[in-house]
Design a protein around this motif. Sequence first.
Motif, PDB file in Angstrom:
ATOM      1  N   SER A  44      26.991  18.169   0.176  1.00 46.63           N
ATOM      2  CA  SER A  44      26.225  17.638  -0.945  1.00 46.63           C
ATOM      3  C   SER A  44      26.418  16.125  -1.009  1.00 46.63           C
ATOM      4  CB  SER A  44      26.674  18.277  -2.260  1.00 46.63           C
ATOM      5  OG  SER A  44      28.033  17.971  -2.522  1.00 46.63           O
ATOM      6  N   PHE A  45      25.476  15.447  -1.695  1.00 46.64           N
ATOM      7  CA  PHE A  45      25.578  13.995  -1.883  1.00 46.64           C
ATOM      8  C   PHE A  45      25.666  13.734  -3.382  1.00 46.64           C
ATOM      9  CE2 PHE A  45      24.220   9.618  -2.306  1.00 46.64           C
ATOM     10  CZ  PHE A  45      24.795   9.002  -1.205  1.00 46.64           C
ATOM     11  N   PHE A  46      26.768  13.161  -3.812  1.00 39.74           N
ATOM     12  CA  PHE A  46      27.018  12.883  -5.225  1.00 39.74           C
ATOM     13  C   PHE A  46      25.956  11.928  -5.754  1.00 39.74           C
ATOM     14  CE2 PHE A  46      29.654  10.467  -8.447  1.00 39.74           C
ATOM     15  CZ  PHE A  46      29.683  11.489  -9.387  1.00 39.74           C
ATOM     16  N   SER A  47      25.180  12.382  -6.749  1.00 43.25           N
ATOM     17  CA  SER A  47      24.002  11.625  -7.187  1.00 43.25           C
ATOM     18  C   SER A  47      23.916  11.572  -8.708  1.00 43.25           C
ATOM     19  CB  SER A  47      22.724  12.263  -6.633  1.00 43.25           C
ATOM     20  OG  SER A  47      22.821  12.557  -5.260  1.00 43.25           O
ATOM     21  N   PRO A  48      24.872  10.920  -9.376  1.00 45.83           N
ATOM     22  CA  PRO A  48      24.871  10.909 -10.840  1.00 45.83           C
ATOM     23  C   PRO A  48      23.747  10.044 -11.413  1.00 45.83           C
ATOM     24  CG  PRO A  48      26.565   9.428 -10.012  1.00 45.83           C
ATOM     25  CD  PRO A  48      25.993  10.146  -8.815  1.00 45.83           C
ATOM     26  N   ALA A  49      23.458  10.261 -12.682  1.00 44.00           N
ATOM     27  CA  ALA A  49      22.380   9.521 -13.340  1.00 44.00           C
ATOM     28  C   ALA A  49      22.789   8.075 -13.624  1.00 44.00           C
ATOM     29  CB  ALA A  49      22.007  10.213 -14.646  1.00 44.00           C
ATOM     30  N   ASP A  50      21.792   7.193 -13.579  1.00 49.21           N
ATOM     31  CA  ASP A  50      21.886   5.812 -14.068  1.00 49.21           C
ATOM     32  C   ASP A  50      22.668   4.846 -13.187  1.00 49.21           C
ATOM     33  OD1 ASP A  50      20.445   6.587 -16.345  1.00 49.21           O
ATOM     34  OD2 ASP A  50      22.282   7.143 -17.405  1.00 49.21           O
ATOM     35  N   THR A  51      23.302   5.311 -12.114  1.00 50.67           N
ATOM     36  CA  THR A  51      24.144   4.399 -11.341  1.00 50.67           C
ATOM     37  C   THR A  51      23.740   4.276  -9.876  1.00 50.67           C
ATOM     38  OG1 THR A  51      25.735   6.147 -10.851  1.00 50.67           O
ATOM     39  CG2 THR A  51      26.127   4.830 -12.828  1.00 50.67           C
ATOM     40  N   GLY A  52      22.728   5.027  -9.437  1.00 48.75           N
ATOM     41  CA  GLY A  52      22.359   4.998  -8.029  1.00 48.75           C
ATOM     42  C   GLY A  52      20.873   4.907  -7.807  1.00 48.75           C
ATOM     43  N   VAL A  53      20.511   4.749  -6.535  1.00 51.74           N
ATOM     44  CA  VAL A  53      19.120   4.826  -6.078  1.00 51.74           C
ATOM     45  C   VAL A  53      19.080   5.901  -5.004  1.00 51.74           C
ATOM     46  CG1 VAL A  53      17.285   3.662  -4.805  1.00 51.74           C
ATOM     47  CG2 VAL A  53      18.512   2.435  -6.592  1.00 51.74           C
ATOM     48  N   GLY A  98       0.791  -1.225   0.000  1.00 53.81           N
ATOM     49  CA  GLY A  98       0.000   0.000   0.000  1.00 53.81           C
ATOM     50  C   GLY A  98       0.823   1.275   0.000  1.00 53.81           C
ATOM     51  N   LEU A  99       2.153   1.169  -0.009  1.00 53.70           N
ATOM     52  CA  LEU A  99       2.992   2.364  -0.047  1.00 53.70           C
ATOM     53  C   LEU A  99       2.713   3.165  -1.316  1.00 53.70           C
ATOM     54  CD1 LEU A  99       6.470   0.916   1.051  1.00 53.70           C
ATOM     55  CD2 LEU A  99       4.849   2.198   2.458  1.00 53.70           C
ATOM     56  N   THR A 100       2.717   4.482  -1.181  1.00 53.91           N
ATOM     57  CA  THR A 100       2.597   5.354  -2.344  1.00 53.91           C
ATOM     58  C   THR A 100       3.993   5.580  -2.910  1.00 53.91           C
ATOM     59  OG1 THR A 100       0.678   6.482  -1.419  1.00 53.91           O
ATOM     60  CG2 THR A 100       1.872   7.616  -3.173  1.00 53.91           C
ATOM     61  N   LEU A 101       4.230   5.158  -4.149  1.00 52.21           N
ATOM     62  CA  LEU A 101       5.534   5.296  -4.774  1.00 52.21           C
ATOM     63  C   LEU A 101       5.473   6.330  -5.886  1.00 52.21           C
ATOM     64  CD1 LEU A 101       6.666   1.566  -5.208  1.00 52.21           C
ATOM     65  CD2 LEU A 101       7.228   3.130  -3.360  1.00 52.21           C
ATOM     66  N   GLU A 102       6.427   7.233  -5.887  1.00 49.01           N
ATOM     67  CA  GLU A 102       6.578   8.170  -7.000  1.00 49.01           C
ATOM     68  C   GLU A 102       8.018   8.065  -7.478  1.00 49.01           C
ATOM     69  OE1 GLU A 102       5.523  12.734  -8.336  1.00 49.01           O
ATOM     70  OE2 GLU A 102       4.963  11.999  -6.340  1.00 49.01           O
ATOM     71  N   VAL A 103       8.183   7.734  -8.747  1.00 45.20           N
ATOM     72  CA  VAL A 103       9.512   7.517  -9.313  1.00 45.20           C
ATOM     73  C   VAL A 103       9.805   8.627 -10.315  1.00 45.20           C
ATOM     74  CG1 VAL A 103      11.002   5.929 -10.575  1.00 45.20           C
ATOM     75  CG2 VAL A 103       9.280   5.029  -8.996  1.00 45.20           C
ATOM     76  N   LEU A 104      10.895   9.351 -10.077  1.00 44.83           N
ATOM     77  CA  LEU A 104      11.272  10.483 -10.921  1.00 44.83           C
ATOM     78  C   LEU A 104      12.587  10.175 -11.634  1.00 44.83           C
ATOM     79  CD1 LEU A 104      10.724  13.279  -8.239  1.00 44.83           C
ATOM     80  CD2 LEU A 104       9.082  12.521  -9.977  1.00 44.83           C
ATOM     81  N   PRO A 105      12.697  10.520 -12.908  1.00 39.59           N
ATOM     82  CA  PRO A 105      13.995  10.346 -13.579  1.00 39.59           C
ATOM     83  C   PRO A 105      15.074  11.191 -12.912  1.00 39.59           C
ATOM     84  CG  PRO A 105      12.251  10.770 -15.184  1.00 39.59           C
ATOM     85  CD  PRO A 105      11.668  11.043 -13.826  1.00 39.59           C
ATOM     86  N   GLU A 106      14.693  12.422 -12.513  1.00 39.57           N
ATOM     87  CA  GLU A 106      15.647  13.340 -11.894  1.00 39.57           C
ATOM     88  C   GLU A 106      14.895  14.339 -11.034  1.00 39.57           C
ATOM     89  OE1 GLU A 106      19.169  15.245 -14.077  1.00 39.57           O
ATOM     90  OE2 GLU A 106      17.732  16.914 -13.943  1.00 39.57           O
ATOM     91  N   SER A 123      18.500  10.324 -10.457  1.00 40.17           N
ATOM     92  CA  SER A 123      19.614  11.222 -10.192  1.00 40.17           C
ATOM     93  C   SER A 123      19.100  12.431  -9.425  1.00 40.17           C
ATOM     94  CB  SER A 123      20.293  11.675 -11.493  1.00 40.17           C
ATOM     95  OG  SER A 123      19.442  12.510 -12.244  1.00 40.17           O
ATOM     96  N   GLN A 124      20.024  13.130  -8.769  1.00 41.84           N
ATOM     97  CA  GLN A 124      19.707  14.369  -8.058  1.00 41.84           C
ATOM     98  C   GLN A 124      20.684  15.451  -8.509  1.00 41.84           C
ATOM     99  OE1 GLN A 124      18.209  13.440  -3.655  1.00 41.84           O
ATOM    100  NE2 GLN A 124      20.220  12.547  -4.010  1.00 41.84           N
ATOM    101  N   THR A 125      20.172  16.637  -8.725  1.00 45.59           N
ATOM    102  CA  THR A 125      21.052  17.739  -9.099  1.00 45.59           C
ATOM    103  C   THR A 125      21.544  18.515  -7.882  1.00 45.59           C
ATOM    104  OG1 THR A 125      19.137  19.186  -9.417  1.00 45.59           O
ATOM    105  CG2 THR A 125      19.960  18.001 -11.354  1.00 45.59           C
ATOM    106  N   ALA A 126      20.885  18.312  -6.735  1.00 42.89           N
ATOM    107  CA  ALA A 126      21.293  18.988  -5.496  1.00 42.89           C
ATOM    108  C   ALA A 126      21.082  18.043  -4.322  1.00 42.89           C
ATOM    109  CB  ALA A 126      20.510  20.283  -5.300  1.00 42.89           C
ATOM    110  N   GLY A 127      21.647  16.835  -4.435  1.00 43.08           N
ATOM    111  CA  GLY A 127      21.528  15.854  -3.375  1.00 43.08           C
ATOM    112  C   GLY A 127      22.137  16.365  -2.080  1.00 43.08           C
TER     113      GLY A 127
END
Length: 328
Positions: free
Chosen positions: A126-135, A81-89, A115-119
């Motif tokens: 800051s938290f390094f959050s590049p595309a395609d390699t993390g959760v 029942g968790l509400t999940l929202e998945v964003l590309p970035e 990915s995050q642009t301002a993790g």
Amino acid sequence: MGTREKLLSLLEQNRDRYLSGEEIAGLLNVSRTAVWKAVNSLRAAGWDVDAVSRRGYRLAAGTDVLSDAGIRKYLEPEWSGLTLEVLPETASTNDFLKEKAASGAPEGYVVTAGSQTAGKGRTGRSFFSPADTGVYLSLLLRPARYTPQQAVRLTTMAAVAACEAVSGLTGEQAMIKWVNDIFLHGHKVSGILTEAALSLESGFLDFAVLGVGFNVYPPRGGFPEELRSVAGSVFPSPHGDGKNRLAAAFLNRFFRCYTAPEDSAWTEEYRKRSLVVGKRILVLLPDGQREAEALDVDENCRLLVRYDDGAEECLTAGEISILPLQTE
């Protein structure tokens, strides 16, 4: 849910076989043309969809893209029942979810991003959050009658859940560097940031947003120079549906801890997975640094340290670093 999302859910549930266009059209109650358009839309969004004449469509074996359907496939029934929202970035999953919380979103709202642009990390880093390699994942909690001092319990629950998720998928022992960093093979693979809002009327937490970042794979080109000595990844290379599996494994284990009637199991697990107990450490204090020995982690996951002058202290929050072994 649109045709594309319905198709993705269907393909996720049938990763081991091809589904013909006719079969998909019948199951989704749409035309063959709509199926073809949805397949192309998935491909444009990054999913690798195989198409074989007279057999149909299926997700390619190496497809590893975060999705609602992909995560839900691995969630235990209790948490369906968790509400999940998945964003590309997004800029920051924590900031995104704090806005949702302020608008009245319920407990159990989860947002993940590719990915995050301002993790955000702890103490303003800051938290390094590049595309395609993390959760990069944040979840909204509204614990009953939690004081600000008790918020550390959420961080430590998350640390245990992250360790168990990583260990469960890799077969390797993940460890916790007090208070919120997860290490595997001597390198940091995950970090946790808990942010909370206080009700001035009651003095208890109104809500907490728990953010967890996982380095699932090494980033293209490697980690930035300033991170190379400490940062690592959960998997050395693409691992079948690794991102969705890891996100679901963390959520399964966290909510198991969070809803358990007793604390003893997860607090003991936190203690057993400590990377610092018995080691020389540097405690970073507002007024300077002090060397100490890490003696133990207590039942509230506070770190008991003994300074070189013999004074002992229970640390409830803060920063430490592990000192290298002295050699003669």
